[in-house]
Design an enzyme around this catalytic site. Structure first.
Site, PDB file in Angstrom:
ATOM      1  N   ASP A   1       0.829  -1.203   0.000  1.00  0.00           N
ATOM      2  CA  ASP A   1       0.000   0.000   0.000  1.00  0.00           C
ATOM      3  C   ASP A   1       0.869   1.262   0.000  1.00  0.00           C
ATOM      4  O   ASP A   1       0.599   2.221  -0.722  1.00  0.00           O
ATOM      5  CB  ASP A   1      -0.908  -0.022   1.231  1.00  0.00           C
ATOM      6  CG  ASP A   1      -1.725   1.245   1.374  1.00  0.00           C
ATOM      7  OD1 ASP A   1      -2.620   1.472   0.532  1.00  0.00           O
ATOM      8  OD2 ASP A   1      -1.468   2.017   2.304  1.00  0.00           O
TER       9      ASP A   1
ATOM     10  N   GLU B   1      -2.148  -5.411  -3.649  1.00  0.00           N
ATOM     11  CA  GLU B   1      -1.181  -4.641  -2.856  1.00  0.00           C
ATOM     12  C   GLU B   1      -0.110  -5.554  -2.259  1.00  0.00           C
ATOM     13  O   GLU B   1       1.065  -5.172  -2.173  1.00  0.00           O
ATOM     14  CB  GLU B   1      -1.900  -3.874  -1.753  1.00  0.00           C
ATOM     15  CG  GLU B   1      -2.737  -2.710  -2.263  1.00  0.00           C
ATOM     16  CD  GLU B   1      -3.398  -1.919  -1.158  1.00  0.00           C
ATOM     17  OE1 GLU B   1      -3.545  -0.703  -1.335  1.00  0.00           O
ATOM     18  OE2 GLU B   1      -3.762  -2.515  -0.118  1.00  0.00           O
TER      19      GLU B   1
END
Length: 237
Positions: A58, A130
């Site tokens: 992320d 992610e």
């Protein structure tokens, strides 16, 4: 790939071919594709799952996208750049990229998660995307990560810049409601205002004949997203 079964090894190689990146440490990729529900079903094996990699991915994703749009769109103010980045890195956008890479087919899921549609669930696909970024970053560094991210999200960035991308509140609401509710979600246009070239639509979203939220937009699609956003805030409370 020591200690990994042949079936898993073969699937990992297949996925490496799809993303056009060969891992030095394939266990990182296996971990990125392992959901917590799978690890929980095999607790005695003490398996590592993808949540920590997701956390790292992320951050790497945010940096790469921020750097790219900061340099690409020099005349855009901070507020506009923030809006573009939010659209690009939102759950729905990442899940769509995950679907294109067929990530759902390669996930290791628990039986319960599998039975309830985990392979197509937006949140799970977004998290896995992610996690893969995080795994690539550890394995190959920022340059390789950047190539993977931009290779999969460049079109999404352009759509966001051109105003062709909306935050997908409808999908988020659908998934939240479906967790413990069997009734379908409905969107109803309750009013239209203005001339054809400049019309406003007013929409309400209902579930089991209850109005969850209302929204307004210059198109039905935009009004539905606005209504879903309002509904999400109410349902989450």
């Amino acid at each position: 790939m020591k200690n990994l079964s042949k079936k898993i090894k073969d699937k990992l190689v297949e996925f490496e071919n799809i993303i056009n990146y060969k891992f030095n440490d394939t266990k990182l990729l296996n971990r990125a594709l392992t959901h917590s529900s799978f690890a929980n079903e095999y607790k005695k094996r003490d398996l590592k799952y993808n949540e920590r990699l997701e956390f790292l991915g992320d951050s790497v994703l945010g940096l790469v996208i921020s750097d790219y749009i900061f340099n690409k769109y020099e005349s855009y103010p901070e507020g506009e750049l923030t809006k573009i980045r939010a659209l690009v890195v939102c759950e729905a956008s990442l899940a769509e990229s995950a679907r294109k890479l067929k990530i759902g087919e390669f996930l290791l899921l628990g039986k319960g998660e599998e039975a309830t549609g985990g392979r197509t669930r937006t949140s799970i696909l977004s998290d896995a995307f992610e996690a893969i970024i995080g795994a690539i970053y550890i394995d190959g560094g920022i340059s390789v990560s950047r190539r993977f991210i931009l290779g999969n999200l460049l079109e999404t960035i352009e759509d966001a810049v051109n105003g062709e991308l909306l935050l997908d509140y409808k999908t988020e609401l659908q998934e939240l409601i479906q967790k413990d509710n069997k009734y379908p979600i409905e969107y109803k246009v309750i009013k239209e205002e203005g001339p054809d070239h400049n019309k406003s639509f007013f929409v309400e979203v209902l579930n089991d004949n209850r109005v969850l939220g209302k929204g307004k937009g210059t198109s039905k699609k935009e009004a539905e997203q606005a209504a879903a956003k309002v509904a999400l805030k109410r349902v989450e409370k």
